[in-house]
Design a protein around this motif. Structure first.
Motif, PDB file in Angstrom:
ATOM      1  N   LEU A  44      -1.725 -17.489   1.350  1.00 41.54           N
ATOM      2  CA  LEU A  44      -1.345 -16.349   2.181  1.00 41.54           C
ATOM      3  C   LEU A  44      -1.132 -16.856   3.598  1.00 41.54           C
ATOM      4  O   LEU A  44      -2.073 -17.321   4.244  1.00 41.54           O
ATOM      5  N   ASN A  96      -4.221  -5.118   3.703  1.00 45.55           N
ATOM      6  CA  ASN A  96      -4.905  -4.827   2.440  1.00 45.55           C
ATOM      7  C   ASN A  96      -3.906  -4.980   1.294  1.00 45.55           C
ATOM      8  O   ASN A  96      -3.286  -4.017   0.858  1.00 45.55           O
ATOM      9  N   ARG A  99      -4.973  -8.355  -3.316  1.00 49.77           N
ATOM     10  CA  ARG A  99      -4.875  -9.630  -4.033  1.00 49.77           C
ATOM     11  C   ARG A  99      -5.722 -10.664  -3.318  1.00 49.77           C
ATOM     12  O   ARG A  99      -5.988 -10.547  -2.125  1.00 49.77           O
ATOM     13  N   ARG A 100      -6.107 -11.687  -4.072  1.00 48.03           N
ATOM     14  CA  ARG A 100      -6.870 -12.784  -3.476  1.00 48.03           C
ATOM     15  C   ARG A 100      -6.068 -14.080  -3.585  1.00 48.03           C
ATOM     16  O   ARG A 100      -5.281 -14.264  -4.514  1.00 48.03           O
ATOM     17  N   HIS A 128      -9.339 -11.076   1.088  1.00 46.49           N
ATOM     18  CA  HIS A 128      -8.182 -11.726   0.468  1.00 46.49           C
ATOM     19  C   HIS A 128      -8.490 -13.137  -0.029  1.00 46.49           C
ATOM     20  O   HIS A 128      -7.581 -13.847  -0.468  1.00 46.49           O
TER      21      HIS A 128
END
Length: 202
Positions: A44, A96, A99-100, A128
């Motif tokens: 991310l 938000n 997902r991780r 996350h």
């Protein structure tokens, strides 16, 4: 210059920034360290900008990259530059995604938030982060609120003290792997690398 001016400023200068941004990948050593500690390749990229050179490099390293940026012009450039990656328009504050990820990166982005907003980001990072995920971000070397410049325009920066960053990371379930203030091998960037504890140990 206020924190609230950051996204409008980057919206105005997006194309100039994308053209002039250093693409020599002086960040490579830290990016490689991040990936070496990460349990997988889901990344991310928070405050991803136009995607070059960092997200592009991560894609070349077989990562699945999700970019996030609050400036629509930056999101458009990211999607144009890296059509194989996902990019979401969103302010990082209150993010938000549901997902991780195995690695969270906030390179030259997180430090544009006010000190209070930075403190509130650590639970967002944790939400996350997959088990044993890594978090890497840049800050200043110590507490302060300097004004920098991008494409000739003033931009706000802020940093907490190193001790407060350590406390915020610990409270969010992260252990510090390394902190290098003003790393001479990384164009003077102050870099944090941390790893999420297992949920049962947090």
């Amino acid at each position: 210059m206020r924190p609230e001016d950051i996204l409008p400023t980057y919206e105005r200068v997006a194309r100039g920034y994308a053209a002039s941004r250093d693409k020599t990948l002086f960040e490579r050593r830290w990016l490689d360290r991040m990936l070496n500690f990460a349990p997988g390749r889901r990344v991310l990229d928070i405050g991803c900008g136009p995607g070059r050179p960092i997200a592009e490099y991560l894609l070349d390293r077989r990562c699945v990259v999700t970019g996030v940026d609050g400036a629509p012009a930056m999101v458009a450039l990211f999607r144009q530059n890296l059509p194989g990656a996902d990019c979401i328009r969103s302010d990082m504050r209150g993010l938000n995604l549901g997902r991780r990820f195995d690695a969270l990166l906030a390179w030259d982005s997180f430090f544009h938030l006010s000190p209070g907003d930075q403190r509130e980001m650590f639970p967002t990072f944790a939400a996350h982060a997959a088990p044993r995920a890594v978090l890497m971000f840049t800050s200043g070397p110590d507490a302060g609120e300097p004004i920098g410049r991008v494409e000739g325009e003033p931009v706000y920066h802020a940093s907490l003290s190193p001790d407060e960053y350590r406390a915020c990371l610990d409270a969010a379930g992260f252990d510090v792997v390394d902190f290098k203030p003003e790393d001479p091998a990384c164009a003077g960037h102050s870099v944090w690398l941390a790893r999420k504890r297992r949920d049962e140990d947090a």
